[in-house]
Enzyme design. Structure first.
Site, mmCIF file in Angstrom:
data_model
loop_
_atom_site.group_PDB
_atom_site.id
_atom_site.type_symbol
_atom_site.label_atom_id
_atom_site.label_comp_id
_atom_site.label_asym_id
_atom_site.label_seq_id
_atom_site.Cartn_x
_atom_site.Cartn_y
_atom_site.Cartn_z
ATOM 1 N N ARG A 165 0.833 -1.207 0.000
ATOM 2 C CA ARG A 165 0.000 0.000 0.000
ATOM 3 C C ARG A 165 0.868 1.258 0.000
ATOM 4 O O ARG A 165 0.502 2.279 0.565
ATOM 5 C CB ARG A 165 -0.961 0.017 1.205
ATOM 6 C CG ARG A 165 -1.881 -1.175 1.294
ATOM 7 C CD ARG A 165 -2.833 -1.252 0.092
ATOM 8 N NE ARG A 165 -3.642 -2.461 0.182
ATOM 9 C CZ ARG A 165 -3.323 -3.619 -0.384
ATOM 10 N NH1 ARG A 165 -2.201 -3.720 -1.104
ATOM 11 N NH2 ARG A 165 -4.093 -4.676 -0.260
ATOM 12 N N SER A 241 -11.459 -0.876 3.198
ATOM 13 C CA SER A 241 -10.572 -1.196 4.325
ATOM 14 C C SER A 241 -9.991 0.081 4.913
ATOM 15 O O SER A 241 -9.307 0.827 4.215
ATOM 16 C CB SER A 241 -9.438 -2.118 3.866
ATOM 17 O OG SER A 241 -9.954 -3.304 3.320
ATOM 18 N N GLU A 337 -5.150 2.934 6.283
ATOM 19 C CA GLU A 337 -4.936 2.859 4.839
ATOM 20 C C GLU A 337 -5.521 4.103 4.189
ATOM 21 O O GLU A 337 -5.101 4.526 3.123
ATOM 22 C CB GLU A 337 -5.599 1.595 4.306
ATOM 23 C CG GLU A 337 -5.249 1.252 2.883
ATOM 24 C CD GLU A 337 -5.760 -0.115 2.468
ATOM 25 O OE1 GLU A 337 -6.303 -0.220 1.350
ATOM 26 O OE2 GLU A 337 -5.627 -1.075 3.238
#
Length: 341
Positions: A165, A241, A337
């Protein structure tokens, strides 16, 4: 011609549905418009925020700057060889629509990334991933316009410095470039990734045997799984998420296993193990819990939701409480995130 507006609500441009306002707002449909924008001296020093699908943002306040909605379209084959086809897509192309285009054409490699919200331009910034596949596995290059000079620069795979990520655009190049197009190297012969999550089980439920595997079947399985677990942002505000899956040392994982025998983990190297953040959150009793107008989704604890009228501050407060309880119980700090603005 640029239509720069002032005091615009960003509620339609973020999937949490937070009603923050931007001091200035503009929609960009071509790379030429982007370069024209950077020639306007009155906006040189104004803070800038790039909006794709708004699926990875949490507005905690109004944005006192220029919000740039990237809407550059277009999907084309730029070259191909015996094994691969290279697909170039504008930064404003909806990511799922790009995946569907490639599935229909028989171009393999991103079928596991079906139904991920957002735009193509945002995908490499976050190195989006799901079900055992990350965009870096099929990434070729991207074009980005430098905010200070208006010049176009090509970033290769190596120059993007992908991680979990992560990319250079979240670190050294943050705020310096705006991505205008992305080129992916897709496979003419599929290599299937069905071992992660419930893909194999879902394929069986669909009546698809090992010998009947296709990228279309894998894509449909992923879509089924995501729809069963994740709320539709059009119905309930969320950003998918909210936290990254933490990576911990093998030693820490083994120590936690003695106290929590059912703790799942996926080795990410000889010395590290990735632990599902959703499992940790659920073990702390947060699944389905509500704080004010914000809550943790009842089917997937990794997803924080706007239950109606929540402010970004409310969702942030909930996230901080979740972080604190997971750290107290497991000694693991969850990192968001989602980007906070």
């Amino acid at each position: 011609m640029l239509d720069i507006q002032s005091h615009v609500s960003l509620k339609p441009y973020n999937t949490f549905g937070i009603d923050a306002k931007a001091r200035y707002w503009v929609e960009i449909q071509t790379e030429e418009q982007l370069k024209t924008l950077f020639q306007l001296t009155e906006f040189l020093t104004v803070p800038k925020l790039v909006l794709g699908g708004g699926s990875n943002l949490l507005f905690t306040r109004d944005f006192d700057g220029l919000a740039i909605k990237m809407a550059i379209q277009g999907i084309e084959v730029v070259r191909e060889d015996e094994s691969h086809v290279y697909i170039k897509a504008g930064a404003g192309v909806n990511w799922h629509q790009l995946v569907m285009h490639c599935v229909e054409k028989g171009y393999a490699g991103i079928e596991n990334l079906s139904l991920i919200p957002g735009t193509t331009g945002a995908a490499p910034m976050q190195n989006i991933g799901a079900y055992g596949v990350e965009i870096e596995q099929v990434f070729d290059q991207l074009e980005a316009v430098a905010i200070q000079t208006g010049e176009t620069r090509v970033f290769t795979h190596a120059e993007c410095r992908f991680g979990y990520r992560e990319s250079i655009f979240k670190h050294e190049a943050k705020g310096q470039y705006i991505i205008s197009s992305v080129t992916l190297r897709l496979n003419k012969q599929a290599v299937f990734h069905v071992e992660y999550g419930a893909i194999r089980e879902t394929l069986a439920e669909m009546g698809v045997s090992e010998g009947q595997l296709s990228i279309k079947a894998v894509s449909e399985a992923v879509i089924r799984i995501r729809q069963s677990k994740l709320p539709n942002p059009a119905e309930i505000g969320n950003a998918g998420s909210f936290f990254k899956n933490p990576e911990i040392s093998k030693g820490q994982f083994e120590d936690l296993k003695t106290v929590h025998p059912t703790l799942p983990g996926y080795p990410t190297g000889d010395l590290t193990v990735k632990v599902p953040a959703g499992w940790l959150i659920e073990q702390c009793g947060w699944k389905g819990k509500q704080m004010g107008n914000a809550g943790v989704h009842s089917k997937q604890a990794l997803v924080l939701v706007n239950l109606g009228g929540a402010t970004g501050a409310e969702i942030l407060h909930l996230a901080q409480n979740v972080q604190q309880s997971v750290e107290e119980k497991f000694g693991i700090r969850l990192n968001p995130e989602v980007n906070m603005v």
